[in-house]
Motif scaffolding. Structure first.
Motif, short mmCIF file in Angstrom:
data_model
loop_
_atom_site.label_atom_id
_atom_site.label_comp_id
_atom_site.label_asym_id
_atom_site.label_seq_id
_atom_site.Cartn_x
_atom_site.Cartn_y
_atom_site.Cartn_z
N LEU A 80 -10.24 -3.29 -39.20
CA LEU A 80 -9.96 -4.16 -40.33
C LEU A 80 -9.36 -3.42 -41.52
N TRP A 81 -10.01 -2.34 -41.97
CA TRP A 81 -9.54 -1.60 -43.15
C TRP A 81 -8.12 -1.07 -42.95
N ASN A 82 -7.92 -0.36 -41.86
CA ASN A 82 -6.59 0.22 -41.62
C ASN A 82 -5.53 -0.85 -41.41
N GLY A 83 -5.93 -1.96 -40.80
CA GLY A 83 -4.98 -3.06 -40.63
C GLY A 83 -4.55 -3.65 -41.96
N LEU A 84 -5.50 -3.79 -42.88
CA LEU A 84 -5.20 -4.35 -44.19
C LEU A 84 -4.37 -3.39 -45.05
N SER A 85 -4.47 -2.10 -44.78
CA SER A 85 -3.76 -1.13 -45.61
C SER A 85 -2.24 -1.31 -45.56
N SER A 86 -1.75 -1.95 -44.50
CA SER A 86 -0.30 -2.17 -44.39
C SER A 86 0.20 -3.15 -45.45
N HIS A 87 -0.72 -3.93 -46.05
CA HIS A 87 -0.31 -4.92 -47.04
C HIS A 87 -0.01 -4.30 -48.41
N GLN A 88 -0.03 -2.99 -48.48
CA GLN A 88 0.42 -2.31 -49.69
C GLN A 88 1.94 -2.24 -49.73
N LYS A 89 2.58 -2.61 -48.64
CA LYS A 89 4.05 -2.61 -48.57
C LYS A 89 4.58 -3.94 -49.11
N LEU A 90 5.67 -3.86 -49.85
CA LEU A 90 6.30 -5.07 -50.37
C LEU A 90 6.76 -5.99 -49.25
N THR A 91 7.11 -5.41 -48.12
CA THR A 91 7.62 -6.19 -47.00
C THR A 91 6.50 -6.85 -46.19
N ASP A 92 5.25 -6.53 -46.50
CA ASP A 92 4.12 -7.09 -45.75
C ASP A 92 3.00 -7.47 -46.72
N PRO A 93 3.24 -8.46 -47.59
CA PRO A 93 2.26 -8.80 -48.62
C PRO A 93 0.97 -9.38 -48.05
N PHE A 94 -0.09 -9.23 -48.82
CA PHE A 94 -1.40 -9.75 -48.44
C PHE A 94 -1.40 -11.28 -48.54
N LYS A 95 -2.03 -11.93 -47.58
CA LYS A 95 -2.17 -13.38 -47.58
C LYS A 95 -3.65 -13.74 -47.54
N LEU A 96 -4.00 -14.77 -48.27
CA LEU A 96 -5.37 -15.27 -48.19
C LEU A 96 -5.57 -15.94 -46.84
N GLY A 97 -6.82 -16.15 -46.47
CA GLY A 97 -7.12 -16.73 -45.17
C GLY A 97 -6.56 -18.13 -45.02
N ARG A 98 -6.11 -18.43 -43.83
CA ARG A 98 -5.58 -19.77 -43.56
C ARG A 98 -6.75 -20.73 -43.33
N ILE A 99 -6.66 -21.91 -43.91
CA ILE A 99 -7.69 -22.93 -43.75
C ILE A 99 -7.05 -24.12 -43.05
N ALA A 100 -7.61 -24.50 -41.91
CA ALA A 100 -7.04 -25.59 -41.13
C ALA A 100 -6.95 -26.86 -41.96
N THR A 101 -5.82 -27.52 -41.89
CA THR A 101 -5.66 -28.76 -42.65
C THR A 101 -6.54 -29.86 -42.07
N ALA A 102 -6.94 -30.77 -42.93
CA ALA A 102 -7.80 -31.89 -42.53
C ALA A 102 -7.52 -33.05 -43.47
N PRO A 103 -7.91 -34.25 -43.09
CA PRO A 103 -7.71 -35.39 -43.99
C PRO A 103 -8.36 -35.15 -45.34
N ALA A 104 -7.73 -35.64 -46.38
CA ALA A 104 -8.25 -35.46 -47.73
C ALA A 104 -9.66 -36.03 -47.83
N SER A 105 -10.61 -35.20 -48.25
CA SER A 105 -11.99 -35.63 -48.40
C SER A 105 -12.69 -34.66 -49.34
N LEU A 106 -13.85 -35.09 -49.85
CA LEU A 106 -14.63 -34.20 -50.70
C LEU A 106 -15.11 -32.98 -49.92
N GLU A 107 -15.41 -33.18 -48.64
CA GLU A 107 -15.87 -32.06 -47.80
C GLU A 107 -14.77 -31.00 -47.67
N TYR A 108 -13.55 -31.45 -47.42
CA TYR A 108 -12.44 -30.51 -47.28
C TYR A 108 -12.15 -29.82 -48.60
#
Length: 215
Positions: A80-108
């Motif tokens: 995990l750590w070494n994999g994330l270290s590549s995001h210090q490159k401008l060509t490989d920016p860090f992304k927040l976790g993807r959250i599966a889309t769901a119908p609009a609701s208070l739970e979502y």
């Protein structure tokens, strides 16, 4: 001509299983963000071992064997750590976790707000480490301030949704938060790049050890 293989890191499923197995106090997405913050920190004394200990509240799991310990640290550091270290490159920016889309609701909305809050908290916590104050470059300082404001918005909305209160124009609110996700990523990567430059400048000013005088 042979090329050096790229470090793709360990798959998320393997890391998540490891965190569950050793009762990690934090969810995967928050651990991932904390690691990224600690990788980015201008504090040159920071290390993955210290951050792992902090995540487990300075009480690391007990291992049955050396091989178990090697696997634990291998997945978290070499993976995990070494994999994330590549995001210090401008060509490989860090992304927040993807959250599966769901119908609009208070739970979502609650889940989206909670995950983003925890990720921002994780990144900033990892950035500062065990320090209450950190001498950040001006651009990183501004980005951290913006992230703090965004964290407050996510937290307030999370509480609102958790209490099952009504939220006007639910679909529009969720769309707005998805836009905020992209803004948060931009600010996080601004911190990463700014601190990367500051860390390099600090290392350049450190005195080099000279060989001892022979007598």
């Amino acid at each position: 001509m042979s090329k050096k293989p790229k470090n793709k890191g360990v798959g998320a499923s393997s890391v998540k299983a490891m965190l569950v197995q050793y009762s990690c106090p934090l969810p995967y997405h928050q651990v991932r963000a904390r690691f990224m913050g600690n990788i980015a920190t201008p504090d040159i004394a920071a290390s993955p071992m210290q951050e792992i200990q902090r995540i487990w509240n300075n009480n690391l799991p007990t291992f049955e064997s050396k091989s178990e310990a090697d696997e634990f640290f291998g997945v978290l550091i070499q993976g995990l750590w070494n994999g994330l270290s590549s995001h210090q490159k401008l060509t490989d920016p860090f992304k927040l976790g993807r959250i599966a889309t769901a119908p609009a609701s208070l739970e979502y909305l609650n889940r989206l707000s909670r995950v983003r809050r925890e990720e921002i908290e994780g990144f900033v916590d990892g950035l500062f480490g065990d320090k209450e104050e950190l001498d950040l470059p001006e651009s990183a300082h501004k980005a951290v301030s913006i992230l703090g404001e965004m964290r407050s918005i996510f937290a307030a909305t999370e509480q609102l949704a958790d209490q099952q209160a009504s939220v006007d124009t639910m679909t529009e609110t969720i769309r707005h938060f998805q836009q905020m996700t992209r803004i948060a990523e931009t600010e996080i990567n601004a911190v990463i790049q700014s601190c990367k430059k500051a860390r390099a400048q600090t290392l350049e000013t450190l005195p080099m050890d000279r060989p001892g005088t022979l007598h």
